[in-house]
Design a protein around this motif. Structure first.
Motif, mmCIF file in Angstrom:
data_model
loop_
_atom_site.group_PDB
_atom_site.id
_atom_site.type_symbol
_atom_site.label_atom_id
_atom_site.label_comp_id
_atom_site.label_asym_id
_atom_site.label_seq_id
_atom_site.Cartn_x
_atom_site.Cartn_y
_atom_site.Cartn_z
ATOM 1 N N LYS A 156 19.837 20.275 115.166
ATOM 2 C CA LYS A 156 19.595 19.797 113.859
ATOM 3 C C LYS A 156 18.386 18.680 114.408
ATOM 4 C CE LYS A 156 20.765 17.239 109.779
ATOM 5 N NZ LYS A 156 21.887 16.709 108.952
ATOM 6 N N ASN A 157 18.796 17.859 115.417
ATOM 7 C CA ASN A 157 17.944 16.944 116.075
ATOM 8 C C ASN A 157 16.716 17.478 116.547
ATOM 9 O OD1 ASN A 157 17.595 14.240 116.357
ATOM 10 N ND2 ASN A 157 18.562 13.965 118.363
ATOM 11 N N THR A 190 17.173 17.038 124.828
ATOM 12 C CA THR A 190 17.285 16.040 123.796
ATOM 13 C C THR A 190 16.859 14.740 124.753
ATOM 14 O OG1 THR A 190 18.876 17.169 122.735
ATOM 15 C CG2 THR A 190 18.633 14.667 122.399
ATOM 16 N N LYS A 232 13.611 11.769 114.575
ATOM 17 C CA LYS A 232 13.960 12.957 114.854
ATOM 18 C C LYS A 232 12.873 13.581 115.898
ATOM 19 C CE LYS A 232 17.028 12.748 111.566
ATOM 20 N NZ LYS A 232 18.602 12.720 112.281
ATOM 21 N N THR A 234 12.173 16.557 116.744
ATOM 22 C CA THR A 234 11.850 17.882 116.661
ATOM 23 C C THR A 234 10.553 18.329 117.184
ATOM 24 O OG1 THR A 234 10.856 17.523 114.460
ATOM 25 C CG2 THR A 234 13.230 17.665 114.595
#
Length: 633
Positions: A156-157, A190, A232, A234
């Motif tokens: 999701k992140n 991440t 975020k 993304t």
């Protein structure tokens, strides 16, 4: 006796007592049952005998005893059979549950009955294995749930689709291991993105501070002013972040470039407008750096200066024309270049005319920068060539025999050095000219001539100058021999009007040596040496080198034939008073007078008495110098 009861016992199969012979506990139990039955039966009979001897009563009691005994025996067998059935049911249930658990765990079914246990023990074994499998399923389910939750959060992140994890069946150990590796990769990605975001944010803040830029979009505000944890990371946001950084860097570079160009133009306009130095410094101190405010201020200043420039176009055009003349001279341009630029003499002073001059000046500045090596080498060759011609003229001057503080030796060393340097420079020039022609398709010109023609003309003019000097001497000697009376009268007049030839009393005035023939057609006409211009594109460097070597070799041979060492010349001059250089007119005339007084003796071939003696009037300061200096006279 009830037939139903009898029939229930009859349902039991008849077994042989022999099959319990090898079963110890069965034989013990049978013996115990027989003893119990015997004892209880005998006590029952004893009690019945004491109660009644009536046959009907005994029959009834016996029937009750047998009925109850058969019921108890049947119940015992039925109970054990029910237990047997229950064990079978449990085993089947455990087997089914174990099979389901193994499928969930994607494991193999355990082997049943390999230890040859009874059904009851197998039941407990299966039950234990089933409990272990249930614990494994529970633990794996918990682990899978944790991994699933972690993957969902990371994906999701990162803005990615998670890998689908099934509950039935549960992932195998290998699949769980792969899933863990996948999650580790997501965590690393991440971390990398967060680290990149932090770095990029720092760069963006620095650029924004330099430019004085104000974020305008929601995304820019989130990047610059928001918390890092709220951003975020993304793929879409990271691409937008990269684009944001690229645009800001591009904007910074554009601003820097534009500021640099604006400052350059403003400096030029300030110089044209003669703006006060104090005003310039105040503007520079006020608008420093590469911010957007500085850019806007420079634009306004340029606009103001251009307005002033339009009001003073004629002044600026004249200055640009002066710069054009200087740059043309620097680039070795001929007059035809100026004529080609037909706007050079235009008196219609407009912005278009000013722009045309600016474009022309920029063009030749670029030309000078691109060809600075060959231009510098041409200038160096010109300087060295002039120095060599000057040294040659000094070597043929009237005062060349006077020792001017060792100057002769210095000049000879300079001539030797120049004779080595100039050929190397000429070879380099020809090589650079050939490269230029290969690159641009046209020859490099120096004041309208190719470099090859320029070098050949220099050597030809040098040879012409030498031949003119030799021809002048030869004609003077022939004129003196043909008309001795005139020479005698001229000599007398010179002796009468001029001081003595004593070097202490008379100072010779060196004659000027002309490197080019005079243009008077009535004087001696020496044929010029025409040098054919070789092909500009097909001539090889080897042929040019051979031609130059041939010219230099002929020049050196000529110098060798027409020169002698200083010591030899001075010794010969000391022994022969009648010899004088034809360079100095006064000295030659004096020599003619002396020849007239001593001509008979010389014509008869007699040797004067003064031969072998030094002339008292000649200086002898350089006689002790040991040198091999060659003088051309």
């Amino acid at each position: 006796m009830d037939t139903s009861k009898v029939s229930s016992l009859e349902e039991l199969k008849d077994l042989d007592m022999d099959f319990i012979n090898d079963i110890g506990w069965a034989k013990v139990m049978w013996d115990s049952l027989q003893a119990c039955l015997k004892k209880s039966f005998l006590n029952w009979v004893d009690t019945v005998l004491t109660m009644s001897q009536n046959e009907d009563d005994v029959k009834e009691w016996r029937s009750t005893f047998m009925e109850q005994f058969e019921d108890r025996c049947y119940e015992l067998v039925t109970d054990i059979r029910e237990l047997h059935e229950q064990v079978l049911v449990n085993i089947e249930k455990y087997l089914n549950k174990t099979q389901v658990l193994c499928k969930m765990l994607q494991a193999d079914m355990p082997v049943i009955g390999q230890h040859k246990l009874g059904l009851y023990q197998e039941q407990f074994q299966l039950k234990r294995q089933m409990r272990e499998l249930e614990q494994m399923v529970e633990a794996r389910t918990s682990e899978v749930n944790q991994l699933r939750s972690k993957q969902l959060e990371l994906c999701k992140n990162l803005g990615r689709e998670p890998i689908l994890i099934k509950d039935h069946p549960l992932p195998s150990l290998n699949e769980i291991s792969d899933l863990k590796k996948h999650i580790e990769q997501l965590e690393q990605e991440t971390f990398d993105r967060l680290e990149k975001f932090t770095t990029v944010k720092g760069e963006l803040i620095e650029i924004i501070n330099l430019l004085g830029y104000t974020p305008s979009t929601q995304f820019e505000l989130a990047v610059i002013t928001g918390e890092e944890s709220d951003f975020k990371i993304t793929e879409e946001n990271m691409e937008s972040l990269d684009l944001f950084l690229y645009n800001m860097k591009k904007e910074l570079n554009n601003v820097k470039e534009e500021i640099y160009q604006l400052r350059t133009k403003i400096e030029q306009l300030w110089n044209m407008l003669d703006v006060d130095f104090v005003e310039r410094e105040e503007f520079r101190k006020k608008y420093v750096g590469d911010s957007l405010n500085t850019l806007e201020a420079l634009r306004l200043e340029l606009k103001r200066c251009e307005s002033l420039k339009r009001a003073n176009i004629k002044v600026f055009v004249d200055r640009l024309r002066q710069e054009l003349v200087e740059i043309w001279k620097l680039c070795h341009c001929s007059e035809s270049v100026r004529y080609e630029f037909r706007f050079f003499d235009s008196d219609t002073y407009t912005e278009d005319l000013l722009e045309l001059h600016e474009v022309q000046l920029k063009k030749w500045k670029i030309y000078a920068e691109e060809n600075k090596d060959i231009i510098a080498l041409l200038n160096k060759h010109h300087t060295l060539w002039d120095k060599m011609i000057e040294l040659e003229q000094n070597a043929t001057g009237a005062d060349r025999y006077n020792n001017r503080g060792g100057k002769l030796l210095k000049e000879e060393k300079e001539r030797n050095l120049l004779s080595k340097q100039i050929p190397k420079i000429e070879a380099n020039l020809l090589d650079l000219a050939e490269r230029y022609q290969l690159r641009y398709g046209v020859p490099f010109l120096t004041f309208g001539n190719t470099i090859e023609s320029y070098i050949n003309n220099l050597h030809a003019n040098r040879e012409n100058a030498k031949k003119l000097k030799l021809s002048a001497r030869k004609l003077q000697k022939e004129a003196t021999a043909i008309n001795p009376s005139t020479s005698h009268m001229t000599s007398k007049r010179i002796l009468t009007d001029c001081p003595s030839t004593d070097p202490k009393k008379y100072k010779y005035t060196p004659r000027k040596v002309f490197t080019e023939p005079k243009k008077n057609p009535k004087q001696l006409q020496v044929p010029k040496i025409l040098l054919t211009t070789l092909s500009k594109s097909k001539r090889l460097s080897v042929e040019r080198k051979k031609r130059l070597d041939k010219i230099r070799r002929l020049s050196r041979q000529k110098e060798t034939r027409d020169s002698s060492t200083y010591i030899e010349f001075q010794n010969d001059l000391s022994n022969r008073v009648d010899l004088r250089s034809t360079i100095n007119v006064a000295v030659d005339n004096e020599t003619v007078v002396k020849e007239n007084f001593k001509s008979p003796a010389r014509q008869r071939g007699t040797t004067p008495k003064s031969v072998g003696k030094k002339s008292p009037n000649l200086p002898n300061k350089l006689t002790a110098v040991k040198s091999q200096i060659k003088l051309i006279f």
